[in-house]
Every structure is written in structure tokens, then in C-alpha cells.
Design a protein around this motif. Structure first.
Motif, PDB file in Angstrom:
ATOM      1  N   LYS A  91       0.846  -1.209   0.000  1.00 32.92           N
ATOM      2  CA  LYS A  91       0.000   0.000   0.000  1.00 32.92           C
ATOM      3  C   LYS A  91       0.879   1.255   0.000  1.00 32.92           C
ATOM      4  CE  LYS A  91      -3.950  -2.219   0.291  1.00 32.92           C
ATOM      5  NZ  LYS A  91      -4.903  -2.278  -0.796  1.00 32.92           N
ATOM      6  N   TYR A  92       2.018   1.164  -0.688  1.00 31.98           N
ATOM      7  CA  TYR A  92       2.990   2.246  -0.741  1.00 31.98           C
ATOM      8  C   TYR A  92       2.465   3.500  -1.436  1.00 31.98           C
ATOM      9  CZ  TYR A  92       3.672   0.069  -5.316  1.00 31.98           C
ATOM     10  OH  TYR A  92       3.474  -0.480  -6.555  1.00 31.98           O
ATOM     11  N   LEU A  93       1.377   3.383  -2.168  1.00 34.77           N
ATOM     12  CA  LEU A  93       0.773   4.550  -2.803  1.00 34.77           C
ATOM     13  C   LEU A  93      -0.521   4.954  -2.093  1.00 34.77           C
ATOM     14  CD1 LEU A  93       0.828   6.631  -5.031  1.00 34.77           C
ATOM     15  CD2 LEU A  93      -0.118   4.931  -6.593  1.00 34.77           C
ATOM     16  N   GLU A  94      -1.339   3.986  -1.757  1.00 34.92           N
ATOM     17  CA  GLU A  94      -2.612   4.276  -1.099  1.00 34.92           C
ATOM     18  C   GLU A  94      -2.418   4.954   0.262  1.00 34.92           C
ATOM     19  OE1 GLU A  94      -6.267   1.710   0.819  1.00 34.92           O
ATOM     20  OE2 GLU A  94      -5.349   0.957  -1.025  1.00 34.92           O
ATOM     21  N   ASN A  95      -1.491   4.445   1.065  1.00 35.69           N
ATOM     22  CA  ASN A  95      -1.283   5.018   2.399  1.00 35.69           C
ATOM     23  C   ASN A  95      -0.835   6.476   2.339  1.00 35.69           C
ATOM     24  OD1 ASN A  95      -2.135   2.670   3.656  1.00 35.69           O
ATOM     25  ND2 ASN A  95      -0.060   1.886   3.961  1.00 35.69           N
ATOM     26  N   PRO A  96       0.188   6.814   1.553  1.00 38.97           N
ATOM     27  CA  PRO A  96       0.560   8.232   1.471  1.00 38.97           C
ATOM     28  C   PRO A  96      -0.564   9.120   0.925  1.00 38.97           C
ATOM     29  CG  PRO A  96       2.345   6.881   0.660  1.00 38.97           C
ATOM     30  CD  PRO A  96       1.166   5.970   0.869  1.00 38.97           C
ATOM     31  N   ALA A  97      -1.318   8.626  -0.036  1.00 42.08           N
ATOM     32  CA  ALA A  97      -2.417   9.436  -0.593  1.00 42.08           C
ATOM     33  C   ALA A  97      -3.442   9.754   0.491  1.00 42.08           C
ATOM     34  CB  ALA A  97      -3.067   8.712  -1.761  1.00 42.08           C
ATOM     35  N   ARG A  98      -3.752   8.786   1.310  1.00 43.39           N
ATOM     36  CA  ARG A  98      -4.726   9.003   2.390  1.00 43.39           C
ATOM     37  C   ARG A  98      -4.124   9.888   3.489  1.00 43.39           C
ATOM     38  NH1 ARG A  98      -5.841   4.134   3.193  1.00 43.39           N
ATOM     39  NH2 ARG A  98      -4.288   3.705   4.760  1.00 43.39           N
ATOM     40  N   GLU A  99      -2.905   9.588   3.891  1.00 44.97           N
ATOM     41  CA  GLU A  99      -2.273  10.315   4.990  1.00 44.97           C
ATOM     42  C   GLU A  99      -1.940  11.766   4.630  1.00 44.97           C
ATOM     43  OE1 GLU A  99       1.095   7.846   5.816  1.00 44.97           O
ATOM     44  OE2 GLU A  99      -0.185   6.167   6.424  1.00 44.97           O
ATOM     45  N   GLU A 100      -1.696  12.035   3.384  1.00 46.70           N
ATOM     46  CA  GLU A 100      -1.291  13.371   2.940  1.00 46.70           C
ATOM     47  C   GLU A 100      -2.442  14.176   2.344  1.00 46.70           C
ATOM     48  OE1 GLU A 100       1.977  14.685   3.220  1.00 46.70           O
ATOM     49  OE2 GLU A 100       2.202  12.936   4.528  1.00 46.70           O
ATOM     50  N   ALA A 101      -3.678  13.727   2.528  1.00 47.18           N
ATOM     51  CA  ALA A 101      -4.833  14.388   1.904  1.00 47.18           C
ATOM     52  C   ALA A 101      -4.936  15.865   2.287  1.00 47.18           C
ATOM     53  CB  ALA A 101      -6.126  13.659   2.260  1.00 47.18           C
ATOM     54  N   GLU A 102      -4.726  16.198   3.547  1.00 49.24           N
ATOM     55  CA  GLU A 102      -4.813  17.600   3.964  1.00 49.24           C
ATOM     56  C   GLU A 102      -3.682  18.429   3.361  1.00 49.24           C
ATOM     57  OE1 GLU A 102      -5.303  18.210   8.151  1.00 49.24           O
ATOM     58  OE2 GLU A 102      -6.903  16.709   8.277  1.00 49.24           O
ATOM     59  N   VAL A 103      -2.507  17.851   3.256  1.00 50.33           N
ATOM     60  CA  VAL A 103      -1.379  18.549   2.633  1.00 50.33           C
ATOM     61  C   VAL A 103      -1.691  18.812   1.165  1.00 50.33           C
ATOM     62  CG1 VAL A 103       1.063  18.370   1.987  1.00 50.33           C
ATOM     63  CG2 VAL A 103       0.301  17.580   4.240  1.00 50.33           C
ATOM     64  N   VAL A 104      -2.242  17.820   0.493  1.00 46.92           N
ATOM     65  CA  VAL A 104      -2.614  17.962  -0.916  1.00 46.92           C
ATOM     66  C   VAL A 104      -3.629  19.093  -1.080  1.00 46.92           C
ATOM     67  CG1 VAL A 104      -3.916  16.811  -2.774  1.00 46.92           C
ATOM     68  CG2 VAL A 104      -2.019  15.630  -1.641  1.00 46.92           C
ATOM     69  N   GLU A 105      -4.617  19.133  -0.220  1.00 46.78           N
ATOM     70  CA  GLU A 105      -5.618  20.213  -0.284  1.00 46.78           C
ATOM     71  C   GLU A 105      -4.967  21.578  -0.117  1.00 46.78           C
ATOM     72  OE1 GLU A 105      -8.715  19.449   2.547  1.00 46.78           O
ATOM     73  OE2 GLU A 105      -9.306  17.586   1.560  1.00 46.78           O
ATOM     74  N   ARG A 106      -4.033  21.690   0.825  1.00 54.13           N
ATOM     75  CA  ARG A 106      -3.361  22.971   1.060  1.00 54.13           C
ATOM     76  C   ARG A 106      -2.484  23.367  -0.132  1.00 54.13           C
ATOM     77  NH1 ARG A 106      -2.703  20.847   6.336  1.00 54.13           N
ATOM     78  NH2 ARG A 106      -0.493  20.487   5.985  1.00 54.13           N
ATOM     79  N   ILE A 107      -1.826  22.398  -0.740  1.00 59.19           N
ATOM     80  CA  ILE A 107      -0.985  22.671  -1.912  1.00 59.19           C
ATOM     81  C   ILE A 107      -1.837  23.227  -3.043  1.00 59.19           C
ATOM     82  CG2 ILE A 107       0.362  21.572  -3.753  1.00 59.19           C
ATOM     83  CD1 ILE A 107       1.469  19.650  -1.569  1.00 59.19           C
ATOM     84  N   ILE A 108      -2.953  22.575  -3.317  1.00 62.87           N
ATOM     85  CA  ILE A 108      -3.833  23.014  -4.405  1.00 62.87           C
ATOM     86  C   ILE A 108      -4.428  24.388  -4.099  1.00 62.87           C
ATOM     87  CG2 ILE A 108      -5.946  22.493  -5.689  1.00 62.87           C
ATOM     88  CD1 ILE A 108      -5.228  19.476  -5.218  1.00 62.87           C
ATOM     89  N   ALA A 109      -4.910  24.574  -2.878  1.00 61.97           N
ATOM     90  CA  ALA A 109      -5.504  25.860  -2.500  1.00 61.97           C
ATOM     91  C   ALA A 109      -4.487  26.990  -2.607  1.00 61.97           C
ATOM     92  CB  ALA A 109      -6.069  25.785  -1.086  1.00 61.97           C
ATOM     93  N   ALA A 110      -3.266  26.755  -2.174  1.00 70.13           N
ATOM     94  CA  ALA A 110      -2.229  27.795  -2.237  1.00 70.13           C
ATOM     95  C   ALA A 110      -1.908  28.160  -3.683  1.00 70.13           C
ATOM     96  CB  ALA A 110      -0.974  27.327  -1.514  1.00 70.13           C
ATOM     97  N   ALA A 111      -1.865  27.168  -4.555  1.00 76.40           N
ATOM     98  CA  ALA A 111      -1.569  27.449  -5.973  1.00 76.40           C
ATOM     99  C   ALA A 111      -2.691  28.260  -6.605  1.00 76.40           C
ATOM    100  CB  ALA A 111      -1.352  26.139  -6.731  1.00 76.40           C
ATOM    101  N   ILE A 112      -3.941  27.960  -6.258  1.00 79.40           N
ATOM    102  CA  ILE A 112      -5.063  28.722  -6.784  1.00 79.40           C
ATOM    103  C   ILE A 112      -5.021  30.150  -6.244  1.00 79.40           C
ATOM    104  CG2 ILE A 112      -7.586  28.960  -6.779  1.00 79.40           C
ATOM    105  CD1 ILE A 112      -7.690  25.848  -6.842  1.00 79.40           C
ATOM    106  N   GLU A 113      -4.741  30.297  -4.962  1.00 77.32           N
ATOM    107  CA  GLU A 113      -4.650  31.639  -4.379  1.00 77.32           C
ATOM    108  C   GLU A 113      -3.564  32.461  -5.058  1.00 77.32           C
ATOM    109  OE1 GLU A 113      -4.312  31.608  -0.103  1.00 77.32           O
ATOM    110  OE2 GLU A 113      -6.030  30.251   0.078  1.00 77.32           O
ATOM    111  N   ARG A 114      -2.394  31.852  -5.312  1.00 74.47           N
ATOM    112  CA  ARG A 114      -1.316  32.580  -5.993  1.00 74.47           C
ATOM    113  C   ARG A 114      -1.742  32.995  -7.400  1.00 74.47           C
ATOM    114  NH1 ARG A 114       1.760  28.647  -3.482  1.00 74.47           N
ATOM    115  NH2 ARG A 114       1.868  27.396  -5.369  1.00 74.47           N
ATOM    116  N   ALA A 115      -2.429  32.097  -8.096  1.00 74.44           N
ATOM    117  CA  ALA A 115      -2.854  32.404  -9.465  1.00 74.44           C
ATOM    118  C   ALA A 115      -3.884  33.518  -9.504  1.00 74.44           C
ATOM    119  CB  ALA A 115      -3.425  31.147 -10.118  1.00 74.44           C
ATOM    120  N   MET A 116      -4.719  33.580  -8.487  1.00 78.33           N
ATOM    121  CA  MET A 116      -5.757  34.613  -8.456  1.00 78.33           C
ATOM    122  C   MET A 116      -5.184  35.962  -8.047  1.00 78.33           C
ATOM    123  SD  MET A 116      -8.244  32.943  -9.588  1.00 78.33           S
ATOM    124  CE  MET A 116      -9.561  34.107  -9.411  1.00 78.33           C
ATOM    125  N   GLY A 117      -3.993  35.919  -7.393  1.00 80.41           N
ATOM    126  CA  GLY A 117      -3.262  37.108  -7.000  1.00 80.41           C
ATOM    127  C   GLY A 117      -4.064  38.203  -6.525  1.00 80.41           C
TER     128      GLY A 117
END
Length: 117
Positions: A91-117
């Protein structure tokens, strides 16, 4: 009665394009993040499985994927009880995807915020 005047500097199409560009950037960064975390856990013998990892984004669908491409990738991922080096796991892919879900959300949100400037 008071009034406030404001001006819109971007058309809806421009706002949408900036938002989408930010989302694509965020998805790319998030997929790369999951790939890097999963590479630290992928079963390791000769490194072929680890090197086969790929992060990809479909900008038209706003979808990201992380995959490993060897004939035994699924077997290693889904078979519990195989012996692995310390820190390596099934589960070397499934576990990190689940465990890092909040980090992934923050990464995406930050990129959108930067783009909207």
C-alpha cells in the motif's frame, strides 16, 4: 444612504482561466508530493519499481494521477505479508495518498490563491 464604487479589472473568462491555471499547477505540485512520499515507501530491491513512478495531470479534466509501471507494481501494492526493507511497505501509494490528503488540499488551494493574486 452611502454608496461605494468599484471597478472589475478582470472579465469572468480571465478569472476562470487564472483559477484553472492555478488548479493545474496545484494538482501538478500535489501529485509530485504524493509521488515523492510514496517513493520513500515503495518496496525496494533494485530500484526499478521506485524509478517507474510517475505523476501526471490531465488539465482538461482537472485530474491528477500517480502511478507505478512495472509488471509487479500492483502485486507489491496489494499483497500483504511480503517482506520489505525497513520503512518500505505494501500500500505504498494508497497510504501516502490518504495520509497526505490535507497537505494535498493545502498545496492546491495555495496554488489557486497565488494564481488569483
Amino acid at each position: 444612504m452611502s454608496s461605494t464604487e468599484f471597478r472589475v479589472h478582470h472579465t469572468p473568462a480571465e478569472v476562470n482561466a487564472r483559477w484553472k491555471a492555478g488548479a493545474v499547477t496545484g494538482l501538478t505540485l500535489a501529485a509530485e508530493h504524493i509521488l515523492q512520499v510514496s517513493r520513500q515507501r515503495v518496496p525496494l530491491d533494485d530500484g526499478v519499481l521506485e524509478r517507474s513512478g510517475l505523476a501526471s495531470v490531465d488539465p482538461s479534466e482537472l485530474r491528477a494521477a500517480v502511478s507505478y509501471d512495472t509488471e509487479y507494481a500492483v502485486y507489491q501494492h496489494e499483497t500483504q505479508g511480503l517482506r520489505h526493507l525497513a520503512g518500505r511497505e505494501w500500500k505504498y501509494l494508497e497510504n501516502p495518498a490518504r495520509e497526505e490528503a490535507e497537505v494535498v488540499e493545502r498545496i492546491i488551494a495555495a496554488a489557486i490563491e497565488r494564481a488569483m493574486g
